[in-house]
Scaffold this motif. Structure first.
Motif, PDB file in Angstrom:
ATOM      1  N   ASN A 136     -53.658  49.417   8.518  1.00  0.00           N
ATOM      2  CA  ASN A 136     -54.618  48.441   8.023  1.00  0.00           C
ATOM      3  C   ASN A 136     -55.834  49.153   7.455  1.00  0.00           C
ATOM      4  O   ASN A 136     -55.963  50.380   7.539  1.00  0.00           O
ATOM      5  N   GLY A 263     -45.754  45.067   3.764  1.00  0.00           N
ATOM      6  CA  GLY A 263     -45.763  45.057   5.222  1.00  0.00           C
ATOM      7  C   GLY A 263     -44.422  45.417   5.825  1.00  0.00           C
ATOM      8  O   GLY A 263     -44.242  45.330   7.044  1.00  0.00           O
ATOM      9  N   ASP A 301     -50.200  47.137   6.501  1.00  0.00           N
ATOM     10  CA  ASP A 301     -50.552  45.843   7.087  1.00  0.00           C
ATOM     11  C   ASP A 301     -51.350  45.113   6.011  1.00  0.00           C
ATOM     12  O   ASP A 301     -52.529  45.419   5.799  1.00  0.00           O
TER      13      ASP A 301
END
Length: 375
Positions: A136, A263, A301
């Protein structure tokens, strides 16, 4: 009007198409060192609209100043940059000069012109070797293993410092994972110069007979099948993310980071297997030792992009590979400029904006879709 630097390239041309389809006026600045004007001609054919094209370089400050004076530019999508990892190791000065120096010159010209909205084409390489996956935006940037990755991180740092120092700036730092695929029409796609640096163009060139076999680098990684895992994203999904980021910058100030990925991770052998299933061909490949600097697994992410931009990848691996193969089969020799294509491109000279700037309008002509192009 939106200025798109590097807009004749692989990702840039797909973004230009989405901009035109969304109703934006577009000015493309590209030095054509790794791209083709034929891509822009095909973009116009698909969009049913014309664009403005200037052959030039982001390192030329006088040319940039002239463009900002001539055109009503309100924002910039910045794709211009060298991108081959191996080449960056051999010629690091070229990468720092073009990618970092060119970005600096562009920002200086934008500031003097009063244009403060910028979307930057960055890369997941800025994460270096990730401690965990998925990655992320809060993950620390690592130490990129090559000058290409270093140049992307240096530009990100430059842009963050700029936004911190001057509150007028609104900047999107879009960290791509692994763009593949092509427009579903088969008219535009990835056209690498020489031997492809990326996996899927290499696969399609082997399958069509341009290259003898594929080398799979590393079969002993700690992954289910031993080969590296990456997050592959369809180039059209990626292009759409730029438009949403551009609109978001109307509402926010400062520098903002968004991952653009699906993802999901897929291994090299999985990519080969799906390609063989779709094309009904056997792909010759051999397992080779790992390459220095490669990592075992990397995927995104993308939650933040979905939450803040309303963006989510829509196309799966099957669509990515099918579109890439369609592009390859329809265009086996790349964006090769034939006499027929040359005649279909009408050059419109303009009054010089500065010393030696030539403005060219790329005009769409009926019947040019059969010109050669390649993934």
């Amino acid at each position: 009007m939106i200025l798109v630097t590097g807009g004749a390239g692989y990702i840039g041309s797909h973004a230009v198409l989405e901009l035109l389809l969304a109703g934006h006026d577009v000015l493309v600045l590209d030095n054509l060192c790794n791209s083709s004007r034929i891509a822009l001609q095909r973009v116009e054919q698909l969009a049913g609209r014309t664009l403005h094209f200037v052959k030039g370089d982001i390192r030329r400050r006088a040319q940039l100043d002239a463009l900002f004076a001539q055109y009503p530019i309100e924002a910039v999508l910045h794709f211009a940059g060298l991108k081959a990892v191996g080449e960056s190791v051999r010629h690091p000065l070229n990468y720092y000069d073009n990618n970092v120096g060119g970005s600096l010159t562009l920002c200086q010209a934008m500031a003097d012109a009063g244009v403060f909205r910028l979307v930057f084409s960055s890369s997941a390489t800025v994460y270096g070797t990730p401690a965990t996956v998925p990655i992320n935006e809060q993950a620390a940037t690592g130490l990129p293993t090559n000058p290409y990755g270093q140049s992307k991180l240096m530009v990100e740092n430059l842009l963050r410092d700029l936004a911190n120092a001057d509150p007028r700036w609104s900047i999107a730092l879009l960290r791509y994972f692994n763009p593949i695929g092509a427009h579903e029409s088969g008219l535009i796609g990835e056209d690498p110069c020489g031997i492809p640096n990326n996996l899927l163009p290499y696969i399609t060139q082997v399958a069509i007979g341009r290259l003898e076999q594929l080398n799979v680098y590393g079969a002993d990684y700690p992954t289910p099948d031993g080969t590296g895992i990456r997050d592959y994203i369809h180039v059209v999904d990626l292009a759409k993310g730029h438009l949403l980021a551009l609109e978001k910058l109307r509402q926010v100030k400062g520098a903002h980071i968004w991952n653009l990925g699906t993802g999901q991770g897929h291994s090299v052998l999985e990519l080969i297997r799906v390609f063989e299933e779709i094309t009904q061909t056997r792909l010759p490949y051999r397992l080779a030792p790992r390459r220095e600097g490669d990592i075992a697994a990397c995927w995104a992410d993308p939650t933040k992009a979905e939450r803040e931009l309303g963006w989510k990848a829509e196309r799966g691996l099957t669509a990515m590979i099918a579109d890439a193969w369609r592009w390859q089969v329809q265009n086996p020799s790349g964006y090769r400029v034939t006499d027929r294509v040359k005649e279909s491109i009408k050059r419109i000279p303009a009054s010089p904006i500065s010393g030696n700037i030539q403005r060219e309008a790329v005009m769409t002509r009926t019947g040019t879709s059969s010109a050669n192009a390649l993934l």
